[in-house]
Design a protein around this motif. Sequence first.
Motif, mmCIF file in Angstrom:
data_model
loop_
_atom_site.group_PDB
_atom_site.id
_atom_site.type_symbol
_atom_site.label_atom_id
_atom_site.label_comp_id
_atom_site.label_asym_id
_atom_site.label_seq_id
_atom_site.Cartn_x
_atom_site.Cartn_y
_atom_site.Cartn_z
ATOM 1 N N ASN A 156 -21.710 -33.190 -2.808
ATOM 2 C CA ASN A 156 -20.571 -33.661 -3.343
ATOM 3 C C ASN A 156 -20.508 -34.670 -4.469
ATOM 4 N N ASN A 157 -21.132 -35.157 -4.464
ATOM 5 C CA ASN A 157 -21.184 -36.212 -5.478
ATOM 6 C C ASN A 157 -22.379 -36.078 -6.705
ATOM 7 N N LEU A 158 -21.411 -36.846 -7.994
ATOM 8 C CA LEU A 158 -21.687 -35.676 -9.582
ATOM 9 C C LEU A 158 -23.730 -36.273 -8.690
ATOM 10 N N VAL A 159 -24.225 -37.426 -9.760
ATOM 11 C CA VAL A 159 -25.231 -37.111 -9.997
ATOM 12 C C VAL A 159 -26.334 -37.594 -8.880
ATOM 13 N N VAL B 96 -13.392 -39.975 -15.797
ATOM 14 C CA VAL B 96 -13.782 -40.437 -16.027
ATOM 15 C C VAL B 96 -13.900 -41.439 -14.895
ATOM 16 N N ARG B 97 -14.615 -42.304 -14.612
ATOM 17 C CA ARG B 97 -15.217 -43.062 -13.605
ATOM 18 C C ARG B 97 -16.022 -43.578 -13.979
ATOM 19 N N ASP B 98 -16.284 -44.746 -12.944
ATOM 20 C CA ASP B 98 -17.026 -45.831 -13.493
ATOM 21 C C ASP B 98 -18.640 -46.027 -12.535
ATOM 22 N N LEU C 75 -25.481 -26.697 -12.450
ATOM 23 C CA LEU C 75 -24.421 -28.057 -12.111
ATOM 24 C C LEU C 75 -22.637 -27.130 -12.661
ATOM 25 N N THR C 76 -21.666 -27.798 -11.474
ATOM 26 C CA THR C 76 -19.784 -26.792 -12.373
ATOM 27 C C THR C 76 -19.868 -28.424 -12.505
ATOM 28 N N VAL C 77 -18.926 -27.966 -13.937
ATOM 29 C CA VAL C 77 -18.616 -29.492 -14.299
ATOM 30 C C VAL C 77 -16.613 -29.260 -13.635
ATOM 31 N N GLY D 128 -8.043 -32.717 -5.491
ATOM 32 C CA GLY D 128 -7.997 -34.264 -4.557
ATOM 33 C C GLY D 128 -8.720 -35.209 -5.272
ATOM 34 N N ASP D 129 -9.438 -34.548 -6.540
ATOM 35 C CA ASP D 129 -10.064 -35.082 -7.610
ATOM 36 C C ASP D 129 -8.383 -36.452 -8.838
ATOM 37 N N VAL D 130 -8.902 -37.876 -8.719
ATOM 38 C CA VAL D 130 -8.751 -38.416 -9.593
ATOM 39 C C VAL D 130 -8.643 -38.620 -10.896
HETATM 40 N N1 UFG Z 1 -17.802 -33.437 -10.047
HETATM 41 C C1 UFG Z 1 -18.360 -32.095 -11.313
HETATM 42 N N2 UFG Z 1 -19.354 -31.353 -10.074
HETATM 43 C C2 UFG Z 1 -20.439 -31.937 -8.733
HETATM 44 C C3 UFG Z 1 -20.228 -33.243 -8.396
HETATM 45 C C4 UFG Z 1 -18.786 -33.836 -8.754
HETATM 46 O O1 UFG Z 1 -17.997 -32.162 -12.603
HETATM 47 O O2 UFG Z 1 -20.748 -31.286 -8.331
HETATM 48 C C5 UFG Z 1 -17.261 -34.661 -10.496
HETATM 49 C C6 UFG Z 1 -15.440 -34.822 -9.997
HETATM 50 O O3 UFG Z 1 -14.875 -33.498 -10.230
HETATM 51 C C7 UFG Z 1 -15.477 -36.359 -10.520
HETATM 52 C C8 UFG Z 1 -16.719 -36.955 -10.871
HETATM 53 O O4 UFG Z 1 -17.929 -35.690 -11.352
HETATM 54 O O5 UFG Z 1 -14.333 -35.775 -11.395
HETATM 55 C C9 UFG Z 1 -16.994 -37.568 -10.131
HETATM 56 O O6 UFG Z 1 -17.449 -37.243 -8.541
HETATM 57 P P1 UFG Z 1 -17.669 -37.896 -7.482
HETATM 58 O O7 UFG Z 1 -17.818 -37.022 -6.058
HETATM 59 O O8 UFG Z 1 -19.524 -38.324 -7.181
HETATM 60 O O9 UFG Z 1 -17.468 -39.030 -6.746
HETATM 61 P P2 UFG Z 1 -15.369 -39.731 -6.831
HETATM 62 O O10 UFG Z 1 -15.284 -40.413 -8.001
HETATM 63 O O11 UFG Z 1 -15.184 -38.620 -6.455
HETATM 64 O O12 UFG Z 1 -15.503 -40.337 -5.444
HETATM 65 C C10 UFG Z 1 -15.910 -41.823 -5.274
HETATM 66 C C11 UFG Z 1 -16.776 -41.751 -4.438
HETATM 67 C C12 UFG Z 1 -16.216 -41.657 -2.734
HETATM 68 C C13 UFG Z 1 -14.561 -42.611 -3.247
HETATM 69 C C14 UFG Z 1 -14.293 -42.427 -4.697
HETATM 70 C C15 UFG Z 1 -12.852 -42.400 -5.309
HETATM 71 O O13 UFG Z 1 -18.028 -40.709 -3.942
HETATM 72 O O14 UFG Z 1 -16.277 -42.188 -1.819
HETATM 73 O O15 UFG Z 1 -15.481 -42.377 -5.505
HETATM 74 O O16 UFG Z 1 -12.430 -42.156 -5.604
HETATM 75 F F1 UFG Z 1 -14.213 -42.144 -2.109
#
Ligand code: UFG
Length: 341
Positions: free
Chosen positions: A200-203, A232-234, A217-219, A299-301
């Motif tokens: 599920n996670n980006l990296v 945007v994330r940290d 990869l789909t953004v 559900g994305d922030v």
């Molecule tokens: N993303 C993509 N493509 C992908 C996967 C992710 O574009 O294939 C994007 C997501 O939409 C998001 C960003 O990359 O904008 C980061 O996504 P992650 O899933 O890696 O991380 P999140 O910030 O959504 O989730 C993380 C932790 C969760 C936690 C959350 C809190 O994985 O456990 O932060 O904000 F709940």
Amino acid sequence: MKKKNHVLVTGGAGYIGAHTVVELLNAGYEVTVIDSLERSELRIVEGIKSITGKEFSFHKIDCLDASAMKSLFEANQFDSVIHFAAYKSVNESVEKPLMYYQNNVGSLMTLLEAMKQYRVRDLIFSSSCTVYGQPDYIPVDESAPFKKAESPYGASKQLCEHILEDMATVGIRVASLRYFNPIGAHPSGLIGELPIGVPNNLVPYVTQTAAGVRAQLTVFGNDYDTPDGSCVRDFIHVCDVASAHVNAIQYLEDLKAGKVFEAFNLGTGKGVSVLELVQKFIEATGVNLNYKIGPRRPGDVEKVYANPEKIVKSLGWNPQYDLGQSLKHAWQWEKKIHGLS
Ligand code: UFG
């Protein structure tokens, strides 16, 4: 030298747990690790031993198993506990909410029972910036209120923090570390994350795509209110996340008597967009990446990054790695998993 304290690490074969065990052993702590191995493997435990050259006790125990926990606490005198053991997939938690509450909240309750009974006072808890939801201001600091959780996973972290605040009155002292987005792997290439199924996670998705495991990869969205339209994330190197736990243990050890529940943001303070991260990966590794822009993920922030002032000042913590190094280490680990050089 004064003998260092004995630390119990639950979920110590998991992603952040394993990196933290390395930091603890390197800092001279006596460490006992428990893990159910439901979502990790013994090779991570072996990896920790290879990196540090140090021995530690490992027990295959599920924190929900109250009698095994009791026996463990009966047999050991722990000075502090770091509690990582939990499920962490946002998507899975939406499909299986009960499983998430039972595991994440239930394991904490079992652990707290044992800590109370055996008078173990100090606890470091794995929390998440998800407790803030989309904060009203960024960089977000620890005084920001909890918003309605985006998922049962997020709600389970909020619940755990509420429970821990109440534990202060029975003498358990807590530092709750609210992780932002941990990425990367140990520079040795010997331990890292073992994602289960499609990440599920980006990296992990980025590195699996670069390795040819995923086609593309789909953004998720480029129409957000951010400089380039992507979220945007940290992003923070997992070893920097890990080292903060050593600072947090020290912080609790040094405290005088009194009730304590302290939450700390654990992030770099730098907001990085998804598209910036993709470019940085290509630049840092020299590997091309097949990606496309897709629709937003529900559900994305939109954007969240930390104000890390409190952890820097109170715990004396400072991150050591930049984004390029974090991505290089993530790629090195991905290649290791597939036996690529
Ligand atoms: N993303 C993509 N493509 C992908 C996967 C992710 O574009 O294939 C994007 C997501 O939409 C998001 C960003 O990359 O904008 C980061 O996504 P992650 O899933 O890696 O991380 P999140 O910030 O959504 O989730 C993380 C932790 C969760 C936690 C959350 C809190 O994985 O456990 O932060 O904000 F709940």
